[in-house]
Design a protein around this motif. Structure first.
Motif, PDB file in Angstrom:
ATOM      1  N   PRO A  34       0.784  -1.233   0.000  1.00 14.45           N
ATOM      2  CA  PRO A  34       0.000   0.000   0.000  1.00 14.45           C
ATOM      3  C   PRO A  34       0.823   1.294   0.000  1.00 14.45           C
ATOM      4  O   PRO A  34       0.358   2.316  -0.475  1.00 14.45           O
ATOM      5  N   LEU A  35       2.051   1.255   0.490  1.00 10.29           N
ATOM      6  CA  LEU A  35       2.861   2.471   0.586  1.00 10.29           C
ATOM      7  C   LEU A  35       3.805   2.654  -0.596  1.00 10.29           C
ATOM      8  O   LEU A  35       4.692   3.501  -0.555  1.00 10.29           O
ATOM      9  N   GLY A  36       3.643   1.853  -1.645  1.00  9.30           N
ATOM     10  CA  GLY A  36       4.459   2.017  -2.839  1.00  9.30           C
ATOM     11  C   GLY A  36       5.663   1.115  -2.928  1.00  9.30           C
ATOM     12  O   GLY A  36       6.361   1.109  -3.933  1.00  9.30           O
ATOM     13  N   GLY A  37       5.914   0.355  -1.911  1.00 13.01           N
ATOM     14  CA  GLY A  37       7.001  -0.614  -1.950  1.00 13.01           C
ATOM     15  C   GLY A  37       6.483  -1.957  -2.428  1.00 13.01           C
ATOM     16  O   GLY A  37       5.442  -2.035  -3.091  1.00 13.01           O
ATOM     17  N   TRP A  38       7.195  -2.995  -2.079  1.00 13.31           N
ATOM     18  CA  TRP A  38       6.809  -4.344  -2.484  1.00 13.31           C
ATOM     19  C   TRP A  38       6.809  -5.290  -1.291  1.00 13.31           C
ATOM     20  O   TRP A  38       7.601  -5.149  -0.363  1.00 13.31           O
ATOM     21  N   ASN A  39       5.923  -6.271  -1.365  1.00 10.41           N
ATOM     22  CA  ASN A  39       5.988  -7.441  -0.507  1.00 10.41           C
ATOM     23  C   ASN A  39       6.678  -8.518  -1.334  1.00 10.41           C
ATOM     24  O   ASN A  39       6.317  -8.742  -2.492  1.00 10.41           O
ATOM     25  N   VAL A  40       7.686  -9.142  -0.758  1.00  6.86           N
ATOM     26  CA  VAL A  40       8.493 -10.141  -1.455  1.00  6.86           C
ATOM     27  C   VAL A  40       8.293 -11.449  -0.688  1.00  6.86           C
ATOM     28  O   VAL A  40       8.751 -11.577   0.448  1.00  6.86           O
ATOM     29  N   LYS A  59       9.139 -24.540   0.321  1.00  9.70           N
ATOM     30  CA  LYS A  59       7.724 -24.433   0.707  1.00  9.70           C
ATOM     31  C   LYS A  59       7.500 -23.594   1.963  1.00  9.70           C
ATOM     32  O   LYS A  59       6.391 -23.150   2.227  1.00  9.70           O
ATOM     33  N   GLN A  60       8.553 -23.400   2.766  1.00 11.88           N
ATOM     34  CA  GLN A  60       8.395 -22.583   3.972  1.00 11.88           C
ATOM     35  C   GLN A  60       8.060 -21.160   3.564  1.00 11.88           C
ATOM     36  O   GLN A  60       8.683 -20.590   2.674  1.00 11.88           O
ATOM     37  N   ARG A  61       7.086 -20.569   4.207  1.00 11.15           N
ATOM     38  CA  ARG A  61       6.671 -19.204   3.901  1.00 11.15           C
ATOM     39  C   ARG A  61       7.726 -18.225   4.406  1.00 11.15           C
ATOM     40  O   ARG A  61       8.087 -18.216   5.583  1.00 11.15           O
ATOM     41  N   LEU A  62       8.225 -17.405   3.486  1.00  5.47           N
ATOM     42  CA  LEU A  62       9.185 -16.362   3.808  1.00  5.47           C
ATOM     43  C   LEU A  62       8.622 -15.045   3.305  1.00  5.47           C
ATOM     44  O   LEU A  62       8.099 -14.981   2.187  1.00  5.47           O
ATOM     45  N   GLU A  63       8.719 -14.015   4.118  1.00  5.78           N
ATOM     46  CA  GLU A  63       8.185 -12.705   3.755  1.00  5.78           C
ATOM     47  C   GLU A  63       9.211 -11.622   4.044  1.00  5.78           C
ATOM     48  O   GLU A  63       9.672 -11.488   5.171  1.00  5.78           O
ATOM     49  N   TYR A  64       9.547 -10.874   2.998  1.00  2.82           N
ATOM     50  CA  TYR A  64      10.447  -9.733   3.117  1.00  2.82           C
ATOM     51  C   TYR A  64       9.744  -8.522   2.510  1.00  2.82           C
ATOM     52  O   TYR A  64       8.670  -8.653   1.917  1.00  2.82           O
ATOM     53  N   THR A  65      10.342  -7.353   2.655  1.00  2.00           N
ATOM     54  CA  THR A  65       9.786  -6.157   2.024  1.00  2.00           C
ATOM     55  C   THR A  65      10.874  -5.434   1.245  1.00  2.00           C
ATOM     56  O   THR A  65      12.063  -5.600   1.521  1.00  2.00           O
ATOM     57  N   MET A  66      10.440  -4.642   0.276  1.00  3.01           N
ATOM     58  CA  MET A  66      11.352  -3.762  -0.432  1.00  3.01           C
ATOM     59  C   MET A  66      10.682  -2.400  -0.500  1.00  3.01           C
ATOM     60  O   MET A  66       9.525  -2.283  -0.891  1.00  3.01           O
ATOM     61  N   GLN A  67      11.424  -1.382  -0.064  1.00  2.00           N
ATOM     62  CA  GLN A  67      10.961   0.001  -0.122  1.00  2.00           C
ATOM     63  C   GLN A  67      11.887   0.768  -1.052  1.00  2.00           C
ATOM     64  O   GLN A  67      13.048   0.388  -1.230  1.00  2.00           O
ATOM     65  N   PHE A  68      11.363   1.860  -1.599  1.00  2.00           N
ATOM     66  CA  PHE A  68      12.133   2.649  -2.551  1.00  2.00           C
ATOM     67  C   PHE A  68      12.221   4.101  -2.106  1.00  2.00           C
ATOM     68  O   PHE A  68      11.249   4.664  -1.610  1.00  2.00           O
ATOM     69  N   PHE A  69      13.413   4.677  -2.302  1.00  2.00           N
ATOM     70  CA  PHE A  69      13.679   6.067  -1.962  1.00  2.00           C
ATOM     71  C   PHE A  69      14.520   6.685  -3.070  1.00  2.00           C
ATOM     72  O   PHE A  69      15.111   5.968  -3.873  1.00  2.00           O
ATOM     73  N   ASP A  70      14.622   7.994  -3.052  1.00  3.30           N
ATOM     74  CA  ASP A  70      15.510   8.707  -3.972  1.00  3.30           C
ATOM     75  C   ASP A  70      16.604   9.353  -3.143  1.00  3.30           C
ATOM     76  O   ASP A  70      16.333   9.961  -2.114  1.00  3.30           O
ATOM     77  N   SER A  71      17.847   9.212  -3.595  1.00  4.55           N
ATOM     78  CA  SER A  71      18.977   9.846  -2.919  1.00  4.55           C
ATOM     79  C   SER A  71      19.883  10.467  -3.985  1.00  4.55           C
ATOM     80  O   SER A  71      20.580   9.746  -4.704  1.00  4.55           O
TER      81      SER A  71
END
Length: 125
Positions: A34-40, A59-71
């Motif tokens: 919802p905030l513009g990043g990704w669920n991985v 098969k094990q459920r793994l959940e990470y996130t990826m967020q994006f910024f400008d620098s």
């Protein structure tokens, strides 16, 4: 929380597309958050609930996130893993989540480096 910030040169949208390809190549599904990043994510919630770490590596459920910024005109892509990631698999699951996170980090870093797009990577424990 463990995280890695990738400072990527070049076109931001092309870099996002490349990141998605790299993660999908490692077996992950990439969906918008919802905030513009990704669920991985990878694996099955059901298999992990029922079997825990015995669900197996793929098969094990793994959940990470990826967020994006400008620098300073560079895309910063932050891959993150919460400290409880893999907890449904117990201690083995948490350890596996950390190991797979490291493998994903290495795959991303290597691919971006090979393409001459990675300006820097900062690892946060």
């Amino acid at each position: 929380m463990a995280a890695v910030d990738y400072f990527i040169t070049g076109d931001h949208e092309a870099a996002r597309g490349l990141l998605a390809q790299i993660m999908q190549g490692q077996g992950f599904e990439v969906t918008a958050s919802p905030l513009g990043g990704w669920n991985v994510t990878r694996g099955s919630v059901g298999a992990t609930v029922w079997l825990g770490a015995f669900a197996g590596r793929d098969k094990q459920r793994l959940e990470y996130t990826m967020q994006f910024f400008d620098s300073d005109g560079m895309l910063v892509a932050r891959l993150a893993r919460t400290s409880g990631a893999g907890a449904l698999g117990g201690a083995i699951g948490v350890s596996r989540s950390a190991s797979v996170f490291t493998e994903l980090d290495q795959a991303i870093g290597q691919d971006l480096t090979n393409r001459g797009l990675l300006a820097n990577a900062l690892h946060h424990p």
